[in-house]
Design an enzyme around this catalytic site. Structure first.
Site, mmCIF file in Angstrom:
data_model
loop_
_atom_site.group_PDB
_atom_site.id
_atom_site.type_symbol
_atom_site.label_atom_id
_atom_site.label_comp_id
_atom_site.label_asym_id
_atom_site.label_seq_id
_atom_site.Cartn_x
_atom_site.Cartn_y
_atom_site.Cartn_z
ATOM 1 N N LYS A 257 0.793 -1.270 0.102
ATOM 2 C CA LYS A 257 0.140 0.082 0.122
ATOM 3 C C LYS A 257 0.745 1.281 0.098
ATOM 4 C CE LYS A 257 -3.168 2.696 2.964
ATOM 5 N NZ LYS A 257 -4.228 2.698 4.111
ATOM 6 N N ASP A 262 -2.594 10.186 3.770
ATOM 7 C CA ASP A 262 -3.935 9.858 3.971
ATOM 8 C C ASP A 262 -4.696 10.879 4.928
ATOM 9 O OD1 ASP A 262 -6.407 8.665 4.192
ATOM 10 O OD2 ASP A 262 -5.595 6.919 5.397
ATOM 11 N N LYS A 269 -10.132 12.466 8.640
ATOM 12 C CA LYS A 269 -9.603 12.243 9.919
ATOM 13 C C LYS A 269 -9.434 13.557 10.815
ATOM 14 C CE LYS A 269 -6.411 8.637 8.317
ATOM 15 N NZ LYS A 269 -7.224 7.615 8.953
ATOM 16 N N ASP A 280 1.546 6.184 5.825
ATOM 17 C CA ASP A 280 0.467 5.288 5.010
ATOM 18 C C ASP A 280 1.249 4.527 3.947
ATOM 19 O OD1 ASP A 280 -1.830 4.143 5.386
ATOM 20 O OD2 ASP A 280 -3.150 5.672 4.585
ATOM 21 N N ASP A 339 -12.182 7.031 3.895
ATOM 22 C CA ASP A 339 -10.909 6.919 4.574
ATOM 23 C C ASP A 339 -10.447 5.361 4.547
ATOM 24 O OD1 ASP A 339 -8.799 7.405 6.175
ATOM 25 O OD2 ASP A 339 -9.899 7.549 8.118
ATOM 26 N N GLU A 341 -9.460 3.940 2.164
ATOM 27 C CA GLU A 341 -8.759 4.016 0.698
ATOM 28 C C GLU A 341 -7.987 2.992 0.366
ATOM 29 O OE1 GLU A 341 -7.637 5.299 3.396
ATOM 30 O OE2 GLU A 341 -5.586 4.894 2.913
ATOM 31 N N ARG A 343 -7.742 -0.523 0.859
ATOM 32 C CA ARG A 343 -8.353 -1.286 0.129
ATOM 33 C C ARG A 343 -9.044 -1.259 -1.091
ATOM 34 N NH1 ARG A 343 -12.686 -2.137 5.156
ATOM 35 N NH2 ARG A 343 -11.171 -0.875 6.207
#
Ligand code: BES
Ligand code: MN
Ligand code: ZN
Length: 488
Positions: A257, A262, A269, A280, A339, A341, A343
């Site tokens: 990933k 993020d 967030k 991230d 959020d 994101e 996956r």
């Protein structure tokens, strides 16, 4: 820090600090006057040789070193994980005391290939500081110039072990330096550029898919995340091919990933702690670091890495909760929370990896806050769809001293993944959130043997450890390389 392996005896090492490994309640002996000092130290009860124990002795008599740094390994000096930590701890202690030249002695039980490999790793990993962007001139005052691993009378095969350890640790530090970069510098295109530069250096094939290419082939899920950022996305593909494949028909795919920042997107967030979301992309950085080591160590199986890179931001084109996207696999996803994101980018990368012919997949992702609730900052969460591959990953992790814990993947956990309007929603419920996230990925990975590693709790150290600086840990690099090297 220059590193070398040497075979001179411990007494004649002319260094600022000589690191000596100590087993619990066994006084190290050199047959020199310094032995008396060591006896006194043990009698005082100040040092016992337990893991984490350290002691510094100045001007040890009969020895050329200015100081001895004793570092405890606990019960056995033959345990590579204990040696890695003990050397890292002692090196950081020596550095804090402004030692510039350092040596470490490995003798007796610790003079094995596995311990030599672990010892040089401990030193190189321990020496890493996340201080690239500090301009403080003082930081030079605490810099180790040279580190020598002493293996007096050691077999020649130890040289190769030393070299393996050096490659692994340098690769893991590459991962750490990428993770440490702030998101204004390390945007997706910059991360892709650095992956490409690494590939050119070590002779890996590298392809980068750009936004147009992604649109052509239908990576609608990854693109939906990328839409909210002014920074274009990228997917880096790094290919290693062995000269003579050892195992017939195996092709390992590593997926990481790569969300360079993020913000959460429209499902934004909280401000508190948002600065940490630069890490991230730790999964992508882990596969990039692992591929560097794989290119240099040359395992017998083909390995390809896939690193989807995006920034999860909020501009006028950002995806909205309720949007429905079409993934590369053809499945549709209802985006209930922008959020979640990770996956959304990983499913397209997993499908792409399958189409490239990968027979086995392992992904690393800072996927859920939920795995931090479950396992804290100690273990990586392991979510498999296949027992055999899971066992391989866990054995590699164990050999490499990277703590991982297998999580349950019962079908009951996927019942929360129901959408009235699309094939799948991108979130389940709060409870068991790391498992429903894994089930979301499993829907794309099946039937390919696959293991998902959730590194949200382990890719970043909030506090320094005695053997490691605060910040990026580089977790999974050594496990990935070990998995490829020991496939058979
Ligand atoms: N990158 C985060 C997960 C994360 C959390 C990584 C803490 C490192 C530390 C991920 O994209 C995320 O936001 N996950 C959400 C999912 C939720 C919306 C279902 C989470 O875990 O809160
Ligand atoms: Mn997120
Ligand atoms: Zn994320």
């Amino acid at each position: 820090m220059n590193t070398a392996i040497g075979r001179v005896d411990a007494a004649s090492a002319t260094v600022d600090a000589l690191i000596v490994i100590a087993v619990e309640s066994q006084v190290p002996r050199f047959s020199l006057p310094a032995d008396t000092l060591l006896s006194h130290l043990y009698e005082s009860g100040e040092f016992k040789g337990k893991p984490g124990d350290t002691a510094v002795i100045h001007a040890p008599q009969g020895m050329a070193a200015k100081r001895l740094v004793l570092t405890g390994v606990g019960k056995s000096a033959g345990d590579p994980a204990a040696v890695r930590k003990a050397i890292g701890t002692a090196l950081r202690l020596a550095k804090s005391k402004a030692a510039h030249t350092v040596a470490a002695l490995l003798d007796g039980e610790s003079q094995s290939e596995a311990c030599v490999e672990a010892a040089i790793e401990g030193a190189i990993l321990g020496n890493f500081e996340p201080d690239l962007h500090k301009t403080d001139p003082e930081k030079d005052a605490q810099r180790i110039d040279s580190f020598t691993l002493l293996v007096p009378g050691g077999a020649e095969s130890l040289d190769a072990a030393f070299e393996r350890g050096r490659i692994l640790a340098d690769s893991q530090n590459l991962t750490r330096s990428l993770v440490n970069e702030p998101s204004n510098i390390l945007v997706p295109s910059e991360l892709a550029r650095r992956a490409r530069a690494m590939a050119a250096e070590v002779g890996l094939e590298c392809d980068v898919l750009d936004e147009d290419r992604m649109r052509q082939i239908g990576m609608g899920s990854l693109l939906a995340v990328a839409m909210g950022s002014d920074q274009p996305p990228a997917m880096v593909i790094l290919r290693y091919r062995p000269a003579k494949p050892a195992a017939e028909g195996v092709h390992l795919g590593l997926v990481g990933k790569g969300v360079t920042f993020d913000s959460g997107g429209i499902s934004i967030k909280p401000a508190d702690g948002m600065e940490k979301m630069k890490y991230d992309m730790a999964g992508a950085a882990a596969v990039i670091g692992a591929m560097r080591a794989i290119a240099l160590l040359k395992p017998g199986i083909p390995v390809t890495a896939f690193a989807p890179m995006v920034e999860n931001m909020i501009n006028g084109r950002a995806q909205r909760p309720g949007d429905i996207v079409k993934t590369l696999s053809g499945k549709t996803v209802e985006v209930l929370n922008t959020d979640a994101e990770g996956r959304l980018i990983l499913n397209d990368a997993i499908t792409y990896a399958q189409r490239e012919g990968c027979t086995h997949l392992v992904d690393a992702a800072t996927l859920t806050g939920s795995v931090v609730i479950a396992l804290g900052h100690v273990n990586v969460g392991v979510f498999p769809n296949n027992d055999e591959l899971c066992d391989r990953v866990l054995s590699s992790a164990k050999r490499q001293g990277e703590k991982m814990w297998r999580m349950p993947m019962d079908d009951e956990y996927k019942e929360v993944l129901k959408s009235a309007f699309a094939d799948l929603p991108n979130i389940g419920t709060r409870h068991g959130g790391s498992i429903s996230a894994a089930h979301f990925l499993k829907a794309f990975a099946d039937p390919t043997p696959w293991v998902h590693l959730d590194i949200a709790g382990t890719a970043w150290l909030d506090e320094a450890r005695p053997h490691l600086a605060k910040g990026p840990s580089g977790v999974c690099v050594r496990t990935f390389v070990d998995l490829a090297m020991n496939w058979q």
